[in-house]
Motif scaffolding. Structure first.
Motif, PDB file in Angstrom:
ATOM      1  N   SER A   1       0.870  -0.936   0.176  1.00 26.69           N
ATOM      2  CA  SER A   1      -0.360  -0.127   0.315  1.00 26.69           C
ATOM      3  C   SER A   1       0.671   1.176   0.238  1.00 26.69           C
ATOM      4  N   ALA A   2       1.614   1.356   0.459  1.00 23.87           N
ATOM      5  CA  ALA A   2       3.033   2.467   1.046  1.00 23.87           C
ATOM      6  C   ALA A   2       3.727   2.729  -0.081  1.00 23.87           C
TER       7      ALA A   2
ATOM      8  N   VAL B   1       8.373  -0.744  -8.800  1.00 23.11           N
ATOM      9  CA  VAL B   1       7.648  -0.316  -8.004  1.00 23.11           C
ATOM     10  C   VAL B   1       8.378   0.105  -6.986  1.00 23.11           C
ATOM     11  N   THR B   2       8.424   1.531  -6.355  1.00 21.61           N
ATOM     12  CA  THR B   2       8.744   1.509  -5.324  1.00 21.61           C
ATOM     13  C   THR B   2       7.779   2.181  -4.411  1.00 21.61           C
ATOM     14  N   TYR B   3       8.588   1.674  -2.990  1.00 19.82           N
ATOM     15  CA  TYR B   3       7.563   1.497  -1.538  1.00 19.82           C
ATOM     16  C   TYR B   3       8.283   1.891  -0.299  1.00 19.82           C
TER      17      TYR B   3
ATOM     18  N   LYS C   1      10.186   3.513   6.949  1.00 22.13           N
ATOM     19  CA  LYS C   1      10.226   4.114   6.081  1.00 22.13           C
ATOM     20  C   LYS C   1      10.972   4.807   5.073  1.00 22.13           C
ATOM     21  N   SER C   2      12.027   3.237   5.199  1.00 23.12           N
ATOM     22  CA  SER C   2      13.171   3.822   4.310  1.00 23.12           C
ATOM     23  C   SER C   2      12.391   2.916   2.989  1.00 23.12           C
ATOM     24  N   LEU C   3      13.032   3.060   1.669  1.00 23.90           N
ATOM     25  CA  LEU C   3      12.226   2.983   0.295  1.00 23.90           C
ATOM     26  C   LEU C   3      12.862   1.676  -0.168  1.00 23.90           C
ATOM     27  N   ASN C   4      12.056   0.690  -0.797  1.00 24.10           N
ATOM     28  CA  ASN C   4      12.409  -0.533  -0.717  1.00 24.10           C
ATOM     29  C   ASN C   4      12.189  -0.548  -2.541  1.00 24.10           C
TER      30      ASN C   4
END
Length: 311
Positions: free
Chosen positions: A33-34, A88-90, A95-98
């Protein structure tokens, strides 16, 4: 990982996006979702456009090239078997980007698994999924015989949690889903959340982002989407959703100022590209359109302006 993330956000930052197609239902099952950004590459469109291939070759990061090489090693030819890749970046729990990629096509799953066994590569069982190491920190898992999800271990497991552990999914993100609905009928599209939009616009504005007005305006940027095609040249349309009509008008003025700043030190090719850009506002939306022919666009790919916004 940094270079992978740069590549995934490159299109929005540069104002020169990549290529995409609608999300499949299987792809949606592993998207958290994020979301910061969803961006796709329609490999079928790439094969039919010299200009699109030139852009892909300029921006494809090293680890994605390694991924393509690894696929070939295990019997999958990206040039023939891959039809679509969705990037996709989430944001993870901290709160780190994956970052993950989802590849779709008529893959030879049985041959892939057989070659894995022959090479003595042992998979990891995670929840209901089987994860295979591909080298250089890259891992893959088959969602079904025609869908592969790949990325670094933490990012990949975060995606698998959505499908196999009922972690919060894209379906619960109404804002992003609405953007997808508005965009995914186009052959090329991408969507960004609020923070992704703010970062993209700061880069697009260049020196104009240092103006005091932008710090006020950026808080009122809600989300964005863009579509692009390579029919009859190159066309790019960006739409930024803002909180109100005045914000959209202010942002349009700032973006026009940003274009003027970039023209000051631009080469003739870069100036031509900037002059091919139009900026307007409609109600609470900022609208930006870029259109040029294939030859001019390919010249732009070799320019310092493109290099500065793509690295």
């Amino acid at each position: 990982m940094k270079k992978f993330l740069v590549a995934l956000t490159l299109a929005s930052m540069a104002g020169l996006p990549a290529f995409a197609a609608p999300l499949s239902s299987n792809a949606r099952t592993v998207i958290p979702s994020a979301i910061q950004q969803i961006l796709s590459v329609d490999y079928r469109a790439l094969r039919g456009s010299q200009t699109a291939l030139a852009l892909k070759n300029r921006v494809l990061p090293a680890n994605l090239k390694q991924f393509e090489t690894a696929l070939r090693t295990f019997g999958i030819d990206p040039g023939k078997d891959v039809e679509q890749i969705t990037f996709v970046t989430y944001r993870g729990p901290n709160k780190s980007l994956n970052a993950i990629g989802i590849a779709q096509g008529p893959f030879k799953q049985r041959e892939f698994l057989q070659k894995m066994r022959l090479k003595g590569i042992k998979p990891e069982k995670y929840l209901l999924s089987t994860i295979y190491p591909m080298g250089s920190g890259m891992h893959v898992s088959f969602l079904d015989p025609t869908t592969i999800v790949f990325g670094e271990s933490t990012a990949l497991k975060g995606a698998i949690d959505v499908r196999d552990k009922n972690a919060e999914s894209l379906a619960s993100n109404t804002a992003i889903n609405d953007l997808i609905t508005d965009s995914d009928s186009a052959p090329i599209w991408s969507v960004l959340d609020q923070l992704g939009t703010q970062n993209m616009m700061r880069s697009a504005l260049g020196q104009a982002s240092s103006l005091a007005d932008y710090d006020v305006v950026k808080k009122r940027l809600l989300a964005s989407d863009y579509v692009m095609n390579f029919d009859n040249g190159v066309t790019f349309d960006l739409s930024v959703k803002t909180s109100d009509n005045m914000t959209a008008a202010s942002l349009a003025s700032l973006l026009k100022a940003g274009v003027m700043y970039r023209k000051i030190n631009a080469t003739p090719v870069e100036k031509m590209a900037l002059e091919s850009m139009s900026v307007d506002n409609q109600h609470d939306l900022l609208k930006m359109t870029f259109k040029t022919d294939d030859e001019r666009f390919e010249s732009l790919l070799k320019s310092e302006l493109f290099a500065s916004v793509s690295h």
